[in-house]
Design an enzyme around this catalytic site. Structure first.
Site, mmCIF file in Angstrom:
data_model
loop_
_atom_site.group_PDB
_atom_site.id
_atom_site.type_symbol
_atom_site.label_atom_id
_atom_site.label_comp_id
_atom_site.label_asym_id
_atom_site.label_seq_id
_atom_site.Cartn_x
_atom_site.Cartn_y
_atom_site.Cartn_z
ATOM 1 C CG ASP A 64 42.141 30.045 44.311
ATOM 2 O OD1 ASP A 64 42.411 31.075 44.966
ATOM 3 O OD2 ASP A 64 41.462 30.093 43.256
ATOM 4 C CB SER A 113 38.571 36.356 40.069
ATOM 5 O OG SER A 113 39.603 36.876 40.888
ATOM 6 C CG HIS A 139 40.207 33.687 44.305
ATOM 7 N ND1 HIS A 139 40.953 33.021 43.352
ATOM 8 C CD2 HIS A 139 39.846 34.865 43.756
ATOM 9 C CE1 HIS A 139 41.039 33.761 42.261
ATOM 10 N NE2 HIS A 139 40.378 34.888 42.474
#
Length: 366
Positions: free
Chosen positions: A327, A37, A330
């Site tokens: 977040d 991600s 990240h």
């Protein structure tokens, strides 16, 4: 009738224009991205998975101000590398717009939730595990060959820049996912690290076999310091020692593995990116980098905004540039820019054996 000197001049000028025309016709260096991600630019939007970033406020600072599948408020690390190198951003491989001339730009095969091991991220259902990413890379090369010929495709891939980002999920979404996880019962932490390093080596060898000749290989960041882990494991806001221990075991072994692979091949194919140190600079001293905090996520809820997902009903900071983390897991776009700057110009503490600017300078002379 023209004199010999005039003819010579015409030939020189014609040759010059031919050279200029030929040089301008050469495609820019391609860029290929593999991993999780941290580098997924939207592949998971095309999959039936819970690991997705396709709803606001993701993308709030992207040029379109819309979610793109990137786990960021704006640009992610591959976007910023492309920007720094003057390249067009790579499209996700599953994006139907990746056709024709767009193939020459490269492709992003990354998928949120994956790891080095195939059992990492099982809870996210349909994600593109790393060996499937490599199979898609083979498929890409077949499509490129049909477009520019087999030899042209081979050269284009050999001359490309590659980024691969793996490892974090093998800890947070596997070994430490639940107490007494299957992998933690199977391996002590040092043995687990040895195992996933050996598996990462096989992945890198396969990438080399598929044509990768300049590959940036990132280690894990400071996993124990992300807001999600502070919320789960920290009572006082200090980084979780066990996850930090995992990172401190994994990253040095990754550098040694990369060094050994390069010696085996006889060239500096693989470049170890010390993502841990790059993150720890602003985790330890956020104000030096213009952040107000490196503990609290901009978007989230609960302690440190580290619980659950970033959604439309989450707490959302008004100025993302003041937060190191976007977040619970990240970095923000601003933090990503700091990381890429170290990739570009950092010392061997950050980039071993050389940084990206040095790579580009060397390769431009070949």
């Amino acid at each position: 009738m023209a004199s010999c000197s005039e003819c010579s001049f015409c030939i020189m000028v014609t040759s010059l224009f031919m050279c200029i025309s030929f040089a301008s016709a050469q495609p820019a260096r391609a860029f290929f991205v593999f991993g999780d991600s941290l580098v997924d630019s939207g592949n998971n939007d095309f999959l039936a998975t819970t690991a997705r970033a396709d709803a606001p406020p993701y993308g709030i600072d992207f040029p379109t101000h819309r979610p793109t599948g990137r786990f960021s408020n704006g640009l992610n690390i591959p976007d910023i590398i492309s920007e720094q190198l003057g390249l067009e951003p790579t499209l996700p491989y599953l994006n139907p717009l990746l056709i024709g001339e767009k193939l020459l730009v490269g492709a992003n095969f990354a998928s949120a939730g994956i790891g080095i091991l195939n059992d990492t991220g099982f809870q996210f259902l349909h994600i593109i595990h790393i060996y499937k990413q490599l199979k898609l890379f083979q498929h890409y090369q077949q499509r490129l060959s049909a477009h520019i010929g087999a030899e042209g495709a081979r050269k284009h891939v050999n001359q490309a820049l590659v980024l691969i980002t793996l490892g974090g999920n093998d800890f947070v979404n596997n070994y430490y996912l639940v107490p007494y996880s299957a992998r933690s019962r199977q391996f002590s932490l040092p043995d687990y690290v040895n195992y996933i390093i050996s598996e990462y080596r096989l992945i890198l060898k396969r990438l080399y076999d598929l044509g990768g000749r300049r590959v940036l290989v990132t280690g894990t960041g400071p996993m124990g310091c992300v807001p999600a882990e502070l919320a789960l494991r920290s009572g006082n806001g200090e980084c979780d020692l066990e996850l930090q221990r995992a990172a401190s075991l994994f990253n040095p072994q990754l550098v040694e593995m990369v060094r050994g692979l390069n010696q085996e091949i006889g060239a500096h194919v693989f470049i170890a990116v010390n993502a841990y140190e790059m993150h720890m600079d602003f985790v330890n001293n956020p104000r030096a980098f213009g952040f107000v905090t490196s503990k609290i996520a901009c978007c989230g809820q609960g302690p440190y905004n580290g619980v659950g997902l970033c959604t439309a009903i989450s707490n959302l900071c008004p100025n993302r540039d003041l937060y190191a983390f976007w977040d619970p897991f990240h970095p923000s776009e601003k933090a990503n820019r700091i990381i890429v700057q170290q990739m570009m110009t950092g010392s061997v503490q950050y980039m071993h054996p050389m940084n990206l600017s040095t790579i580009m300078a060397i390769d431009s002379r070949v």
